[in-house]
Scaffold this motif. Structure first.
Motif, PDB file in Angstrom:
ATOM      1  N   THR A 110       0.820  -1.204   0.000  1.00  0.00           N
ATOM      2  CA  THR A 110       0.000   0.000   0.000  1.00  0.00           C
ATOM      3  C   THR A 110       0.862   1.265   0.000  1.00  0.00           C
ATOM      4  O   THR A 110       2.006   1.241   0.461  1.00  0.00           O
ATOM      5  CB  THR A 110      -0.981  -0.016   1.202  1.00  0.00           C
ATOM      6  OG1 THR A 110      -1.796   1.156   1.135  1.00  0.00           O
ATOM      7  CG2 THR A 110      -0.265  -0.054   2.537  1.00  0.00           C
ATOM      8  N   GLY A 111       0.304   2.343  -0.537  1.00  0.00           N
ATOM      9  CA  GLY A 111       1.014   3.631  -0.561  1.00  0.00           C
ATOM     10  C   GLY A 111       0.927   4.311  -1.912  1.00  0.00           C
ATOM     11  O   GLY A 111       1.029   5.529  -2.021  1.00  0.00           O
ATOM     12  N   LEU A 112       0.733   3.509  -2.965  1.00  0.00           N
ATOM     13  CA  LEU A 112       0.746   4.088  -4.315  1.00  0.00           C
ATOM     14  C   LEU A 112      -0.639   4.153  -4.972  1.00  0.00           C
ATOM     15  O   LEU A 112      -0.734   4.479  -6.156  1.00  0.00           O
ATOM     16  CB  LEU A 112       1.683   3.285  -5.215  1.00  0.00           C
ATOM     17  CG  LEU A 112       3.085   3.862  -5.366  1.00  0.00           C
ATOM     18  CD1 LEU A 112       3.973   2.910  -6.142  1.00  0.00           C
ATOM     19  CD2 LEU A 112       3.079   5.225  -6.065  1.00  0.00           C
ATOM     20  N   GLU A 113      -1.689   3.888  -4.179  1.00  0.00           N
ATOM     21  CA  GLU A 113      -3.037   3.884  -4.759  1.00  0.00           C
ATOM     22  C   GLU A 113      -3.352   5.215  -5.440  1.00  0.00           C
ATOM     23  O   GLU A 113      -3.990   5.261  -6.491  1.00  0.00           O
ATOM     24  CB  GLU A 113      -4.087   3.595  -3.677  1.00  0.00           C
ATOM     25  CG  GLU A 113      -4.022   2.205  -3.065  1.00  0.00           C
ATOM     26  CD  GLU A 113      -3.043   2.111  -1.885  1.00  0.00           C
ATOM     27  OE1 GLU A 113      -2.057   2.874  -1.840  1.00  0.00           O
ATOM     28  OE2 GLU A 113      -3.269   1.259  -1.010  1.00  0.00           O
ATOM     29  N   PHE A 114      -2.893   6.314  -4.849  1.00  0.00           N
ATOM     30  CA  PHE A 114      -3.193   7.647  -5.383  1.00  0.00           C
ATOM     31  C   PHE A 114      -2.667   7.832  -6.813  1.00  0.00           C
ATOM     32  O   PHE A 114      -3.176   8.653  -7.574  1.00  0.00           O
ATOM     33  CB  PHE A 114      -2.570   8.734  -4.476  1.00  0.00           C
ATOM     34  CG  PHE A 114      -1.085   8.890  -4.655  1.00  0.00           C
ATOM     35  CD1 PHE A 114      -0.575   9.770  -5.605  1.00  0.00           C
ATOM     36  CD2 PHE A 114      -0.186   8.147  -3.905  1.00  0.00           C
ATOM     37  CE1 PHE A 114       0.800   9.905  -5.786  1.00  0.00           C
ATOM     38  CE2 PHE A 114       1.184   8.269  -4.080  1.00  0.00           C
ATOM     39  CZ  PHE A 114       1.677   9.154  -5.033  1.00  0.00           C
ATOM     40  N   ALA A 115      -1.621   7.076  -7.163  1.00  0.00           N
ATOM     41  CA  ALA A 115      -0.917   7.308  -8.437  1.00  0.00           C
ATOM     42  C   ALA A 115      -1.494   6.519  -9.606  1.00  0.00           C
ATOM     43  O   ALA A 115      -1.123   6.756 -10.757  1.00  0.00           O
ATOM     44  CB  ALA A 115       0.559   6.955  -8.271  1.00  0.00           C
ATOM     45  N   ALA A 116      -2.413   5.599  -9.328  1.00  0.00           N
ATOM     46  CA  ALA A 116      -2.874   4.675 -10.377  1.00  0.00           C
ATOM     47  C   ALA A 116      -3.502   5.398 -11.567  1.00  0.00           C
ATOM     48  O   ALA A 116      -3.426   4.917 -12.697  1.00  0.00           O
ATOM     49  CB  ALA A 116      -3.857   3.668  -9.785  1.00  0.00           C
ATOM     50  N   GLY A 117      -4.099   6.565 -11.345  1.00  0.00           N
ATOM     51  CA  GLY A 117      -4.780   7.264 -12.445  1.00  0.00           C
ATOM     52  C   GLY A 117      -3.995   8.430 -13.013  1.00  0.00           C
ATOM     53  O   GLY A 117      -4.517   9.175 -13.844  1.00  0.00           O
ATOM     54  N   ILE A 118      -2.750   8.603 -12.578  1.00  0.00           N
ATOM     55  CA  ILE A 118      -1.944   9.713 -13.109  1.00  0.00           C
ATOM     56  C   ILE A 118      -1.207   9.200 -14.354  1.00  0.00           C
ATOM     57  O   ILE A 118      -0.433   8.247 -14.263  1.00  0.00           O
ATOM     58  CB  ILE A 118      -0.933  10.236 -12.051  1.00  0.00           C
ATOM     59  CG1 ILE A 118      -1.673  10.700 -10.791  1.00  0.00           C
ATOM     60  CG2 ILE A 118      -0.084  11.384 -12.636  1.00  0.00           C
ATOM     61  CD1 ILE A 118      -0.771  11.166  -9.643  1.00  0.00           C
ATOM     62  N   PRO A 119      -1.451   9.819 -15.519  1.00  0.00           N
ATOM     63  CA  PRO A 119      -0.926   9.216 -16.761  1.00  0.00           C
ATOM     64  C   PRO A 119       0.536   9.539 -17.082  1.00  0.00           C
ATOM     65  O   PRO A 119       0.897   9.636 -18.251  1.00  0.00           O
ATOM     66  CB  PRO A 119      -1.866   9.792 -17.827  1.00  0.00           C
ATOM     67  CG  PRO A 119      -2.278  11.102 -17.284  1.00  0.00           C
ATOM     68  CD  PRO A 119      -2.296  10.970 -15.791  1.00  0.00           C
ATOM     69  N   GLY A 120       1.356   9.727 -16.059  1.00  0.00           N
ATOM     70  CA  GLY A 120       2.758  10.062 -16.294  1.00  0.00           C
ATOM     71  C   GLY A 120       3.677   8.895 -15.987  1.00  0.00           C
ATOM     72  O   GLY A 120       3.241   7.817 -15.563  1.00  0.00           O
ATOM     73  N   THR A 121       4.976   9.120 -16.217  1.00  0.00           N
ATOM     74  CA  THR A 121       5.990   8.115 -15.899  1.00  0.00           C
ATOM     75  C   THR A 121       6.583   8.397 -14.525  1.00  0.00           C
ATOM     76  O   THR A 121       6.348   9.460 -13.926  1.00  0.00           O
ATOM     77  CB  THR A 121       7.136   8.166 -16.922  1.00  0.00           C
ATOM     78  OG1 THR A 121       7.728   9.473 -16.859  1.00  0.00           O
ATOM     79  CG2 THR A 121       6.664   7.879 -18.330  1.00  0.00           C
ATOM     80  N   VAL A 122       7.410   7.468 -14.075  1.00  0.00           N
ATOM     81  CA  VAL A 122       8.117   7.646 -12.802  1.00  0.00           C
ATOM     82  C   VAL A 122       9.000   8.900 -12.866  1.00  0.00           C
ATOM     83  O   VAL A 122       8.995   9.723 -11.948  1.00  0.00           O
ATOM     84  CB  VAL A 122       8.961   6.388 -12.491  1.00  0.00           C
ATOM     85  CG1 VAL A 122       9.956   6.633 -11.366  1.00  0.00           C
ATOM     86  CG2 VAL A 122       8.034   5.220 -12.168  1.00  0.00           C
ATOM     87  N   GLY A 123       9.728   9.090 -13.983  1.00  0.00           N
ATOM     88  CA  GLY A 123      10.608  10.265 -14.109  1.00  0.00           C
ATOM     89  C   GLY A 123       9.833  11.561 -14.003  1.00  0.00           C
ATOM     90  O   GLY A 123      10.164  12.443 -13.205  1.00  0.00           O
ATOM     91  N   GLY A 124       8.766  11.673 -14.813  1.00  0.00           N
ATOM     92  CA  GLY A 124       7.942  12.882 -14.781  1.00  0.00           C
ATOM     93  C   GLY A 124       7.269  13.062 -13.438  1.00  0.00           C
ATOM     94  O   GLY A 124       7.120  14.181 -12.936  1.00  0.00           O
ATOM     95  N   GLY A 125       6.869  11.952 -12.833  1.00  0.00           N
ATOM     96  CA  GLY A 125       6.190  12.003 -11.531  1.00  0.00           C
ATOM     97  C   GLY A 125       7.094  12.522 -10.432  1.00  0.00           C
ATOM     98  O   GLY A 125       6.674  13.311  -9.581  1.00  0.00           O
ATOM     99  N   VAL A 126       8.343  12.087 -10.460  1.00  0.00           N
ATOM    100  CA  VAL A 126       9.291  12.535  -9.439  1.00  0.00           C
ATOM    101  C   VAL A 126       9.615  14.016  -9.644  1.00  0.00           C
ATOM    102  O   VAL A 126       9.566  14.814  -8.707  1.00  0.00           O
ATOM    103  CB  VAL A 126      10.593  11.687  -9.480  1.00  0.00           C
ATOM    104  CG1 VAL A 126      11.657  12.292  -8.577  1.00  0.00           C
ATOM    105  CG2 VAL A 126      10.315  10.259  -9.075  1.00  0.00           C
ATOM    106  N   VAL A 127       9.915  14.389 -10.879  1.00  0.00           N
ATOM    107  CA  VAL A 127      10.277  15.790 -11.175  1.00  0.00           C
ATOM    108  C   VAL A 127       9.144  16.732 -10.753  1.00  0.00           C
ATOM    109  O   VAL A 127       9.367  17.772 -10.144  1.00  0.00           O
ATOM    110  CB  VAL A 127      10.595  15.963 -12.678  1.00  0.00           C
ATOM    111  CG1 VAL A 127      10.755  17.432 -13.042  1.00  0.00           C
ATOM    112  CG2 VAL A 127      11.854  15.195 -13.039  1.00  0.00           C
ATOM    113  N   MET A 128       7.906  16.324 -11.083  1.00  0.00           N
ATOM    114  CA  MET A 128       6.738  17.175 -10.817  1.00  0.00           C
ATOM    115  C   MET A 128       6.166  16.969  -9.413  1.00  0.00           C
ATOM    116  O   MET A 128       5.221  17.626  -9.035  1.00  0.00           O
ATOM    117  CB  MET A 128       5.612  16.849 -11.811  1.00  0.00           C
ATOM    118  CG  MET A 128       5.918  17.084 -13.267  1.00  0.00           C
ATOM    119  SD  MET A 128       6.247  18.805 -13.620  1.00  0.00           S
ATOM    120  CE  MET A 128       4.727  19.587 -13.106  1.00  0.00           C
TER     121      MET A 128
END
Ligand SMILES: Cc1cc2nc3c(=O)[nH]c(=O)nc-3n(C[C@H](O)[C@H](O)[C@H](O)COP(=O)(O)OP(=O)(O)OC[C@H]3O[C@@H](n4cnc5c(N)ncnc54)[C@H](O)[C@@H]3O)c2cc1C
Length: 292
Positions: A110-128
């Protein structure tokens, strides 16, 4: 490594606009990423690394230089062990946040449920420091593997990333993400699945997901909602040709078919002008411009 020449970026951004990049280079190993960055530096070619293009507006003239993408290439995801009740997942930068969230669910983490619908990559997600529904990357990133402009490789801890609202130290430093380690906890798979489904339903109900967009176009001003300010300024449904402020969610600027980057820019400026006139608040863009 796959290289496309004069490649229209409309096919590589969720907004579905953008002229050609001189080269669009897809890397599929960290070594390739390192090699191409070194080559671009050595030849003095302008270059930028992107992910899924889900937070980008590329100009109609495109980009004179190399756009390097990790999406669809650097996509490995694996578990990395466990200590102190935390289970680590290592994902390469081009893996989608949705894929990492599903991998975590399948491992009952658990912990990543919030991210399931964000259409970005890990790189973009971390930067943003991508986030939604009370969670953000800041909460789950343990460390990030980066490549510096010098070609050196390094690791940055969560603290060193200085995460803020839709920002991180990487946005300023320009270091390139090659992989990230997420720190998650053991949970109940059914509960995790149910939460992911609940958030997906909320997205479908509230967001204009059937049209191309870059998600929230503007950041949330402190203590306020951009969408409300836009509505109050009478901009809901406002359009410049096929670029429109969504009738469903005023925070989303959608492409109804043939919008150009120029149409979108004109609409963004008009909305910002009207919101300022109406409320005295200057909206700050979340969407990033490339090639302008
Ligand atoms: C329908 C929709 C819904 C959305 N919902 C949300 C949401 O709920 N929450 C949210 O936060 N965002 C949301 N977004 C916006 C977007 O998905 C996020 O900002 C996401 O993190 C961007 O990831 P990306 O891979 O698409 O990055 P890109 O758009 O490709 O790039 C974004 C920035 O990151 C940089 N970058 C990308 N990869 C790397 C790398 N490997 N190394 C260094 N720099 C890199 C790029 O140069 C650029 O500056 C939504 C977008 C859409 C279209």
């Amino acid at each position: 490594m796959k290289i496309l020449y004069d490649e229209p970026m409309a096919g590589h951004t969720t907004m579905r606009v953008g002229g050609p990049a001189d080269r669009l280079i897809t890397v599929s190993a960290e070594e390739e990423l390192l090699e191409i960055l070194k080559q671009a530096e050595a030849e003095g070619v302008p270059h930028v690394v992107i992910g899924n293009g889900s937070n980008l507006l590329v100009s109609d003239e495109g980009y004179r230089g190399w756009i390097i993408t990790t999406a669809g290439g650097l996509t490995d995801i694996r578990t990395e062990g466990e200590h102190d009740g935390e289970v680590l997942i290592r994902a390469e930068s081009g893996a989608t946040l949705a894929a990492v969230a599903k991998f975590a669910r399948d491992c009952a983490l658990t912990g990543l449920e919030f991210a399931a619908g964000i259409p970005g990559t890990v790189g973009g997600g971390v930067v943003m420091n991508a986030g939604a529904y009370g969670g953000e990357c800041k909460d789950v990133i343990q460390s990030v593997r980066v490549i510096r402009a010098t070609g050196e490789r390094g690791t940055l801890t969560n603290e060193e990333l200085h995460f803020g609202y839709r920002t991180s130290a990487l946005k300023r430093s320009g270091e390139i993400v090659s992989a990230a380690v997420f720190s998650l906890r053991r949970g109940d798979q059914e509960v995790i699945e149910a939460r992911m489904e609940e958030l997906a339903v909320r997205r479908r109900e509230k967001q204009p997901l059937s049209y191309p967009s870059a998600g929230s176009t503007w950041k949330r001003p402190e203590g306020l909602f951009a969408a409300r300010l836009i509505e109050e300024a009478g901009c809901k449904g406002l359009a410049v040709r096929d670029a429109q402020i969504s009738e469903k969610h005023a925070g989303f600027l959608i492409n109804k078919g043939k919008a150009t980057a120029a149409d979108i820019c004109a609409l963004m400026c008009e909305v910002e002008r009207r919101v300022f006139e109406n409320s005295g608040i200057r909206l700050e863009r979340e969407v990033l411009l490339l090639g302008f």
